[in-house]
Design an enzyme around this catalytic site. Structure first.
Site, PDB file in Angstrom:
ATOM      1  N   THR A   1      -1.255 -11.859   4.166  1.00  0.00           N
ATOM      2  CA  THR A   1      -0.504 -12.682   3.223  1.00  0.00           C
ATOM      3  C   THR A   1      -1.235 -12.893   1.907  1.00  0.00           C
ATOM      4  OG1 THR A   1      -1.383 -14.672   4.302  1.00  0.00           O
ATOM      5  CG2 THR A   1       0.762 -13.872   5.044  1.00  0.00           C
ATOM      6  N   CYS A   2      -2.545 -12.786   1.924  1.00  0.00           N
ATOM      7  CA  CYS A   2      -3.302 -12.935   0.667  1.00  0.00           C
ATOM      8  C   CYS A   2      -3.037 -11.763  -0.278  1.00  0.00           C
ATOM      9  CB  CYS A   2      -4.798 -13.039   0.948  1.00  0.00           C
ATOM     10  SG  CYS A   2      -5.276 -14.531   1.849  1.00  0.00           S
TER      11      CYS A   2
END
Length: 375
Positions: free
Chosen positions: A287-288
């Protein structure tokens, strides 16, 4: 915010009673009136402003009544009915009651209970309807000062109905003022009247519906096979089959947020191949970096089943998902149950007392949720 972890927002009555519109939305809790609560609402306003500034929408489900009141627009009984239809019908039934002879009998009716115009006890000598209503959070509050002990007469029913609706439309104004004050620290508050309530809602909370055409515009194909890789076609076919709720879960899995911002320029989502893994593994996301790694599946059906499992069960990065339910006993019970099932599946005790690990779908890791690890 929309869970039992905090009392700042409560489900709208339509959701609690399963009637009318906007059943899955929330509103500020009118019982939260302390200075601490106002600071918390002000901080939420700052987050709303940050979401507008950075095109990072907040996953809040707020009905039109919230946004219209936030902009200072006049609201009507129809707006109230869209969040509490049961209350509006009850008040209207009191207002249009045809006979004074049967007025006193309403005290024991479901209509009076739904409106909240019932004296809790008869200690004060009041045996009929009184000047109280049921608030958004379910508490019974006075419409006028001393209303709990003031009889509601037949010829006062019009005034009661008007004051009851007005109270319900304005009961969350303190929280709205605090949120508006917090938002003013990040965006020019004078620009708000230039927006409609729908435009403000989308800018703060993003699009409720996940538009696949918009999603296609931000997806970057980094599969090993490039444009000719069948995995990409299988992925789009799967997303087309998904419901809107499942598409939101997919966004949450790969991006950490369940809604697309109004402005998607500069946003991209990478789809990559996880070459060393196959049908026995689940997708993993980062998700980063807005990326999802897809194993080398043998068919679209395998991809669909694995992806559907991952978006529902693999949410370890985001405690908000856990917060949608009780955080204490239920969470501990779920964890204990999960651990017991895992141990039972992974460890089998042989007749001589030794232990051996069971094989799971040809994979070295028997925990599916570990396979779809999220970084």
């Amino acid at each position: 915010l929309q869970s039992s972890a905090t009392s700042l927002f409560v489900p709208v009555p339509n959701g609690r009673h399963n009637v009318g519109f906007n059943r899955d939305t929330f509103l500020p809790n009118p019982s939260c009136q302390s200075s601490l609560h106002m600071r918390q609402y002000r901080f939420i306003g700052k987050l709303m402003g940050c979401g507008m500034r950075t095109s990072n929408p907040l996953g809040l489900d707020l009905p039109p009544l919230f946004w219209r009141r936030f902009l200072g627009e006049e609201c009507s009984v129809r707006d109230l009915a869209n969040v509490d239809e049961r209350f509006v019908r009850a008040v209207e039934a009191l207002r249009t009651h045809p006979s004074e002879d049967t007025w006193g009998e309403l005290r024991l009716s479901a209509v009076a209970a739904a409106a909240g115009a019932v004296q809790a006890g008869e200690e004060e000598g009041v045996s009929g309807l009184v000047w109280t209503v049921r608030s958004l959070c379910g508490r019974v509050v006075e419409v006028v000062k001393g209303g709990a002990g003031k009889p509601l007469l037949f010829n006062e029913r019009d005034r009661f109905a008007a004051l009851a609706v007005k109270l319900r439309l304005t009961e969350m104004d303190r929280a709205l003022d605090a949120m508006r004050d917090g938002m003013a620290g990040n965006v020019p508050i004078l620009m708000l009247p230039l927006m409609t309530w729908k435009e403000l809602m989308v800018r703060v909370c993003g699009e409720v519906l996940v538009d696949l055409e918009v999603l296609r515009g931000i997806v970057k194909n980094k599969l090993d096979g490039g444009d000719s890789d069948p995995m990409m076609g299988w992925l789009w076919a799967t997303l087309e089959e998904f419901t809107n709720e499942e598409r939101k879960q997919f966004l949450g899995f790969v991006w950490g947020r369940e809604r697309l911002p109004r402005d998607t320029s500069g946003l991209q989502l990478e789809v990559r191949t996880q070459t060393s893994h196959g049908d026995s593994h689940l997708p993993s996301s980062h998700t980063c970096f807005n990326a999802v790694d897809i194993p080398c599946y043998s068919s679209q059906q395998v991809l669909r089943d694995k992806l559907r499992y991952a978006i529902v069960h693999c949410k370890a990065i985001d405690t908000d998902f856990a917060a949608r339910g009780p955080l204490a006993e239920d969470a501990e019970e779920d964890e204990e149950e999960f651990m017991a099932e895992t141990e039972a599946a992974e460890v089998e005790e042989s007749d001589d007392g030794s232990e051996r690990a069971s094989q799971t779908a040809g994979s070295g890791d028997s925990d599916p949720e570990r396979q779809c690890r999220i970084s």
